[in-house]
Scaffold this motif. Structure first.
Motif, PDB file in Angstrom:
ATOM      1  N   ALA A   1      43.323 150.501  23.592  1.00  0.00           N
ATOM      2  CA  ALA A   1      44.817 150.470  23.344  1.00  0.00           C
ATOM      3  C   ALA A   1      45.235 149.050  22.580  1.00  0.00           C
ATOM      4  O   ALA A   1      46.166 149.587  21.773  1.00  0.00           O
ATOM      5  CB  ALA A   1      45.151 150.075  24.847  1.00  0.00           C
ATOM      6  N   LYS A   2      44.494 148.094  22.404  1.00  0.00           N
ATOM      7  CA  LYS A   2      45.091 147.050  21.841  1.00  0.00           C
ATOM      8  C   LYS A   2      44.937 147.306  20.102  1.00  0.00           C
ATOM      9  O   LYS A   2      45.685 147.253  19.384  1.00  0.00           O
ATOM     10  CB  LYS A   2      44.505 145.719  22.211  1.00  0.00           C
ATOM     11  N   LEU A   3      43.576 148.005  20.031  1.00  0.00           N
ATOM     12  CA  LEU A   3      43.383 148.413  18.613  1.00  0.00           C
ATOM     13  C   LEU A   3      44.347 149.418  18.188  1.00  0.00           C
ATOM     14  O   LEU A   3      44.800 149.432  16.756  1.00  0.00           O
ATOM     15  CB  LEU A   3      41.913 148.915  18.493  1.00  0.00           C
ATOM     16  N   ALA A   4      44.715 150.100  18.940  1.00  0.00           N
ATOM     17  CA  ALA A   4      45.535 151.378  18.504  1.00  0.00           C
ATOM     18  C   ALA A   4      46.964 150.769  18.450  1.00  0.00           C
ATOM     19  O   ALA A   4      47.765 151.275  17.608  1.00  0.00           O
ATOM     20  CB  ALA A   4      45.626 152.414  19.721  1.00  0.00           C
ATOM     21  N   ARG A   5      47.242 149.898  19.203  1.00  0.00           N
ATOM     22  CA  ARG A   5      48.782 149.326  19.241  1.00  0.00           C
ATOM     23  C   ARG A   5      48.730 147.688  18.963  1.00  0.00           C
ATOM     24  O   ARG A   5      48.882 147.156  20.285  1.00  0.00           O
ATOM     25  CB  ARG A   5      49.584 149.641  20.336  1.00  0.00           C
ATOM     26  N   PRO A   6      48.180 147.013  17.924  1.00  0.00           N
ATOM     27  CA  PRO A   6      48.329 145.706  17.929  1.00  0.00           C
ATOM     28  C   PRO A   6      49.551 145.059  18.179  1.00  0.00           C
ATOM     29  O   PRO A   6      49.414 143.769  18.621  1.00  0.00           O
ATOM     30  CB  PRO A   6      47.723 145.538  16.447  1.00  0.00           C
ATOM     31  N   ASP A   7      50.626 145.591  18.214  1.00  0.00           N
ATOM     32  CA  ASP A   7      51.865 144.887  18.268  1.00  0.00           C
ATOM     33  C   ASP A   7      52.054 144.797  19.770  1.00  0.00           C
ATOM     34  O   ASP A   7      52.931 144.090  20.195  1.00  0.00           O
ATOM     35  CB  ASP A   7      52.968 145.713  17.693  1.00  0.00           C
ATOM     36  N   ALA A   8      51.379 145.696  20.797  1.00  0.00           N
ATOM     37  CA  ALA A   8      51.984 145.884  21.992  1.00  0.00           C
ATOM     38  C   ALA A   8      51.103 144.878  22.951  1.00  0.00           C
ATOM     39  O   ALA A   8      50.060 144.457  22.740  1.00  0.00           O
ATOM     40  CB  ALA A   8      51.567 147.318  22.490  1.00  0.00           C
ATOM     41  N   LEU A   9      51.717 144.428  24.058  1.00  0.00           N
ATOM     42  CA  LEU A   9      50.909 143.684  25.158  1.00  0.00           C
ATOM     43  C   LEU A   9      50.326 144.776  26.145  1.00  0.00           C
ATOM     44  O   LEU A   9      50.830 145.573  26.376  1.00  0.00           O
ATOM     45  CB  LEU A   9      51.962 142.945  25.957  1.00  0.00           C
ATOM     46  N   VAL A  10      49.013 144.405  26.151  1.00  0.00           N
ATOM     47  CA  VAL A  10      48.307 145.420  26.792  1.00  0.00           C
ATOM     48  C   VAL A  10      47.904 144.726  28.230  1.00  0.00           C
ATOM     49  O   VAL A  10      47.359 143.297  28.450  1.00  0.00           O
ATOM     50  CB  VAL A  10      46.966 145.862  26.279  1.00  0.00           C
ATOM     51  N   CYS A  11      48.071 145.346  29.421  1.00  0.00           N
ATOM     52  CA  CYS A  11      47.934 144.750  30.890  1.00  0.00           C
ATOM     53  C   CYS A  11      47.026 145.708  31.380  1.00  0.00           C
ATOM     54  O   CYS A  11      47.352 146.793  31.829  1.00  0.00           O
ATOM     55  CB  CYS A  11      49.067 144.473  31.465  1.00  0.00           C
ATOM     56  N   ALA A  12      45.748 145.471  31.720  1.00  0.00           N
ATOM     57  CA  ALA A  12      45.022 146.296  32.849  1.00  0.00           C
ATOM     58  C   ALA A  12      44.898 145.617  34.261  1.00  0.00           C
ATOM     59  O   ALA A  12      44.606 144.489  34.534  1.00  0.00           O
ATOM     60  CB  ALA A  12      43.550 146.133  32.098  1.00  0.00           C
ATOM     61  N   PHE A  13      45.216 146.399  35.205  1.00  0.00           N
ATOM     62  CA  PHE A  13      44.974 146.424  36.769  1.00  0.00           C
ATOM     63  C   PHE A  13      43.716 146.816  37.142  1.00  0.00           C
ATOM     64  O   PHE A  13      43.215 147.928  36.830  1.00  0.00           O
ATOM     65  CB  PHE A  13      46.060 146.821  37.559  1.00  0.00           C
ATOM     66  N   THR A  14      42.925 146.093  37.785  1.00  0.00           N
ATOM     67  CA  THR A  14      41.617 146.432  38.224  1.00  0.00           C
ATOM     68  C   THR A  14      41.195 146.056  39.496  1.00  0.00           C
ATOM     69  O   THR A  14      41.487 144.887  40.078  1.00  0.00           O
ATOM     70  CB  THR A  14      40.404 146.067  37.047  1.00  0.00           C
ATOM     71  N   GLY A  15      40.543 146.588  40.016  1.00  0.00           N
ATOM     72  CA  GLY A  15      39.959 146.198  41.449  1.00  0.00           C
ATOM     73  C   GLY A  15      38.813 145.377  41.099  1.00  0.00           C
ATOM     74  O   GLY A  15      38.391 145.292  39.976  1.00  0.00           O
ATOM     75  N   ASP A  16      38.414 144.558  42.273  1.00  0.00           N
ATOM     76  CA  ASP A  16      37.407 143.522  41.926  1.00  0.00           C
ATOM     77  C   ASP A  16      35.993 144.343  41.736  1.00  0.00           C
ATOM     78  O   ASP A  16      35.115 143.896  40.611  1.00  0.00           O
ATOM     79  CB  ASP A  16      37.274 142.476  43.043  1.00  0.00           C
TER      80      ASP A  16
ATOM     81  N   ALA B   1      57.090 139.632  34.228  1.00  0.00           N
ATOM     82  CA  ALA B   1      56.649 139.093  33.080  1.00  0.00           C
ATOM     83  C   ALA B   1      56.239 139.942  31.836  1.00  0.00           C
ATOM     84  O   ALA B   1      56.407 139.154  30.685  1.00  0.00           O
ATOM     85  CB  ALA B   1      55.172 138.262  33.698  1.00  0.00           C
ATOM     86  N   ILE B   2      55.781 141.138  32.106  1.00  0.00           N
ATOM     87  CA  ILE B   2      55.193 141.806  30.699  1.00  0.00           C
ATOM     88  C   ILE B   2      56.496 142.695  30.115  1.00  0.00           C
ATOM     89  O   ILE B   2      56.167 142.867  28.979  1.00  0.00           O
ATOM     90  CB  ILE B   2      54.006 142.613  31.073  1.00  0.00           C
ATOM     91  N   GLY B   3      57.197 142.891  30.897  1.00  0.00           N
ATOM     92  CA  GLY B   3      58.595 143.845  30.173  1.00  0.00           C
ATOM     93  C   GLY B   3      58.044 145.220  30.140  1.00  0.00           C
ATOM     94  O   GLY B   3      56.987 145.613  30.467  1.00  0.00           O
ATOM     95  N   GLU B   4      59.206 146.042  29.723  1.00  0.00           N
ATOM     96  CA  GLU B   4      59.138 147.475  29.843  1.00  0.00           C
ATOM     97  C   GLU B   4      58.397 148.218  28.643  1.00  0.00           C
ATOM     98  O   GLU B   4      57.969 149.334  28.808  1.00  0.00           O
ATOM     99  CB  GLU B   4      60.468 147.989  30.135  1.00  0.00           C
ATOM    100  N   ASP B   5      57.999 147.409  27.615  1.00  0.00           N
ATOM    101  CA  ASP B   5      57.390 148.158  26.638  1.00  0.00           C
ATOM    102  C   ASP B   5      55.638 148.019  26.604  1.00  0.00           C
ATOM    103  O   ASP B   5      55.126 148.375  25.796  1.00  0.00           O
ATOM    104  CB  ASP B   5      57.848 147.517  24.986  1.00  0.00           C
ATOM    105  N   ALA B   6      55.172 146.911  27.536  1.00  0.00           N
ATOM    106  CA  ALA B   6      53.893 146.898  27.608  1.00  0.00           C
ATOM    107  C   ALA B   6      53.133 147.924  27.977  1.00  0.00           C
ATOM    108  O   ALA B   6      53.668 148.871  28.686  1.00  0.00           O
ATOM    109  CB  ALA B   6      53.617 145.832  28.398  1.00  0.00           C
ATOM    110  N   LEU B   7      51.808 147.968  27.553  1.00  0.00           N
ATOM    111  CA  LEU B   7      51.077 149.110  27.981  1.00  0.00           C
ATOM    112  C   LEU B   7      50.352 148.837  29.016  1.00  0.00           C
ATOM    113  O   LEU B   7      49.731 147.812  29.245  1.00  0.00           O
ATOM    114  CB  LEU B   7      50.039 149.513  26.903  1.00  0.00           C
ATOM    115  N   VAL B   8      50.558 149.664  30.268  1.00  0.00           N
ATOM    116  CA  VAL B   8      49.604 149.198  31.484  1.00  0.00           C
ATOM    117  C   VAL B   8      48.590 150.134  31.741  1.00  0.00           C
ATOM    118  O   VAL B   8      48.825 151.356  31.865  1.00  0.00           O
ATOM    119  CB  VAL B   8      50.690 149.201  32.724  1.00  0.00           C
ATOM    120  N   LEU B   9      47.583 149.768  31.989  1.00  0.00           N
ATOM    121  CA  LEU B   9      46.296 150.604  32.206  1.00  0.00           C
ATOM    122  C   LEU B   9      45.813 150.407  33.936  1.00  0.00           C
ATOM    123  O   LEU B   9      45.984 149.006  34.017  1.00  0.00           O
ATOM    124  CB  LEU B   9      45.124 150.086  31.479  1.00  0.00           C
TER     125      LEU B   9
END
Ligand SMILES: Cc1ncc(C[n+]2csc(CCOP(=O)(O)OP(=O)(O)O)c2C)c(N)n1
Ligand SMILES: [Mg+2]
Length: 572
Positions: A446-461, A398-406
């Motif tokens: 991350a979003k402030l640094a790269r406003p153009d990028a989709l940022v996706c964070a994976f987190t434990g509950d 869904a997010i594609g290969e340019d997204a920033l994954v945290l």
């Protein structure tokens, strides 16, 4: 009016600090006055100070600065309230230090006078309560540099000195304090000469050492590179790829904190986290090149052959901040990874490489790579229950290969590295430390640094709870930094159970029904984000719900809202 505080803010701007993440208090009167004055007298042209991001919690503030600096490479700054605000930075201090991320933390100190001797003298009861003997001592063990600004006249110089240390390898956090009267002092505006504080140039290998490494690798029967954070400099990834191709050398990523080597390269030999098994690529290697790694293997469980020849190149090979640390390395060097690899590649030009051996090795490594990929693909198939592997693969699509994954996925760290399929350097980040609760603030940064990028964070509950989601999602709405957050909801803390079983595999805990780690019934995680910041909230419990949920989440993000997907996985 121009004060020490104005000078500090000007120096931050001179040094390229874009944002000041603040949590304000009585020590900041001069900072607040400086901002108000600058805004009131604002003319066309650039604002003279960093942009303020109001952060209702300090750990989130520092995590956001961390996230920005990790993505942009540019140190950011945090302003906190005296010793209390410094303590409230909490584990984010550890994460910035361990992750080697440049950030400047500034805190006021209680006024030093009580009779009005200088502007800013004590005028609130709390000024007696917040006066402590060693404020800097609170964080000194984690700072690359800490200092007190004792006089306004050279405050800008101290800021530049601190940022120079923070931004030179091994990078990390730095801490400055100043008493309220000092922050209030009138000073003459004085643009500082940035060239007085150059960032250190990159370290290189001595030419004969580069040749030695190249010779050793050429002579190896089965060479292997092991790395954790080489890819922080994307140029290093290309150099490593080139070297591996020329030598038929595989790469093993140990607890990776960045994209070190493209996941789909046939020479990629997989990832190693806390798996309780010997890694075959590590076992078979006769020569191991450790590049930028704190924990290349866990010797109790997984180690190289006893006679393996180990070479170590690192921006921080001494690990001066780690009380117990050693590798069985024959040789170790402090050098920038990209530079060293470029040198080794150049040295290789002068040597004879056995092309047939390279072909044979490359084919064998590619076969293992293919087998690993096939296994991962099998794990991504949807079944009856929702799995972390399927979920992560769906997010990847869904997010594609340019997204920033945290990632702060804890017992699913390996799942994210294996299934999020990051190929491009600079598209994957972790805190680099072990103090949970980084990902929400970091996603904002991350979003402030790269406003153009989709940022996706994976987190434990559990980690979502550590991250103070109410603060995170309030900031995200206020400053327009929408991101996707995916919660691996296994209804509690799985890691402590794994840790206990690792030491007591047959003990009482292995049979106990209750280990005080469950969050049953869990809170409505995505509802917290919706309440605090108007986030799009979604719960998914079955594989078929995932794709539509991701589509509506991405739509919400396009509309400027965060989206939180609370994914119910099998219990602990
Ligand atoms: C600030 C902080 N407190 C406590 C811990 C200890 N700890 C390590 S993993 C973990 C559980 C995390 O739970 P969750 O995010 O749900 O991940 P899971 O273990 O379920 O994969 C805890 C409490 C920590 N690392 N950092
Ligand atoms: Mg959990």
């Amino acid at each position: 009016m121009y004060t020490t505080s104005s000078a500090i803010l000007s120096a931050l701007r001179e040094a390229g600090v874009q944002y000041l993440f603040v949590n304000l208090g009585s020590d900041h009167s001069a900072f607040m006055e400086a901002y108000a004055l600058a805004r009131a007298s604002r003319q066309d042209g650039e604002f003279p100070y960093p942009q303020v991001i109001t952060c209702p919690n300090e750990m989130v503030a520092l995590s956001a600065a961390h996230g920005h600096a990790a993505v942009s490479g540019q140190a950011q700054a945090v302003l906190v309230h005296v010793e209390c605000g410094t303590q409230a930075l909490a584990g984010a201090v550890h994460n910035a230090a361990k992750g080697r991320v440049p950030v400047l933390i500034i805190a006021g100190m209680s006024p030093a006078t009580q009779e009005g001797e200088a502007r800013g003298s004590r005028n609130e009861f709390i000024h007696w309560i917040q006066d402590v003997f060693d404020q800097r001592g609170l964080v000194r063990g984690y700072m690359r540099y800490d200092n007190e600004i004792r006089i306004g006249a050279n405050a800008g110089q101290i800021v530049h000195r601190a940022l120079q240390v923070a931004s030179s390898d091994p990078k990390g956090p730095v801490y400055l304090v100043a008493a309220r009267e000092v922050l209030e002092q009138d000073v003459a505006p004085r643009p500082e000469e940035l060239r007085l504080w150059p960032r250190l140039g990159t370290g290189a290998l001595a030419p004969e050492d580069a040749l030695e490494v190249a010779r050793t690798l050429v002579a190896a029967r089965q060479p292997l590179a092991v790395t954790t954070y080489l890819g922080r400099n994307p140029a290093a990834v290309a150099e490593l790829t080139r070297l591996c191709r020329r030598l038929g050398m595989g790469v093993l990523e140990s607890v990776p904190s960045t994209v070190n080597f493209p996941a789909d390269d046939p020479l990629h030999q997989g990832y190693q986290w806390n798996e309780k098994r010997q890694n075959p690529a590590l076992a078979e290697a006769d020569t191991i090149l450790v590049l930028d790694s704190d924990v290349p293997w866990i010797p109790l469980i997984n180690r190289p052959a006893a006679d393996a020849h180990i070479l170590h190149i690192d921006v921080d090979p001494l690990k001066a901040q780690m009380p117990l640390w050693y590798l069985r390395a024959a040789r170790a060097w402090r050098a920038d990874g990209a530079t060293a690899l470029r040198q080794i590649n150049a040295a290789l030009d002068t040597l004879q490489v056995d092309a047939a051996a390279v072909r044979e090795r490359s084919a064998r490594l590619a076969a293992r790579h293919e087998a690993q990929r096939a296994q991962l693909a099998r794990l991504e198939q949807p079944g009856e229950v929702l799995t972390a592997e399927f979920l992560t693969a769906q997010v990847r699509e869904a997010i594609g290969e340019d997204a920033l994954v945290l990632s702060e996925a804890v017992t699913n760290f390996h799942v994210v590295t294996q299934h999020a399929g990051r190929r491009k350097p600079g598209t994957y980040f972790v805190s680099g430390g072990g103090s949970l609760g980084w990902n929400g603030g970091a996603a904002i940064g991350a979003k402030l640094a790269r406003p153009d990028a989709l940022v996706c964070a994976f987190t434990g509950d559990g980690t979502y709870m550590f991250s103070i989601p109410s603060t995170v999602h309030w900031i995200a709405r206020r400053y327009g930094t929408p991101f996707l957050q995916v919660i691996f909801n296994n209804q509690g803390w799985r890691a402590p159970r794994f840790s206990t079983l690792g030491v007591h595999p047959e003990g009482f805990a292995s049979r106990a029904a209750d280990l005080d780690i469950s969050f049953d019934p869990p809170p409505d995680y995505s509802g917290i984000a919706a309440a605090a910041g108007g986030a799009h909230a979604q719960i998914v419990r079955t594989p078929s719900q995932v794709r539509p949920a991701l589509q509506s989440a991405l739509q919400a993000i396009r509309e400027g809202r965060c989206a939180v997907i609370d994914a119910w996985l099998p219990r602990l």
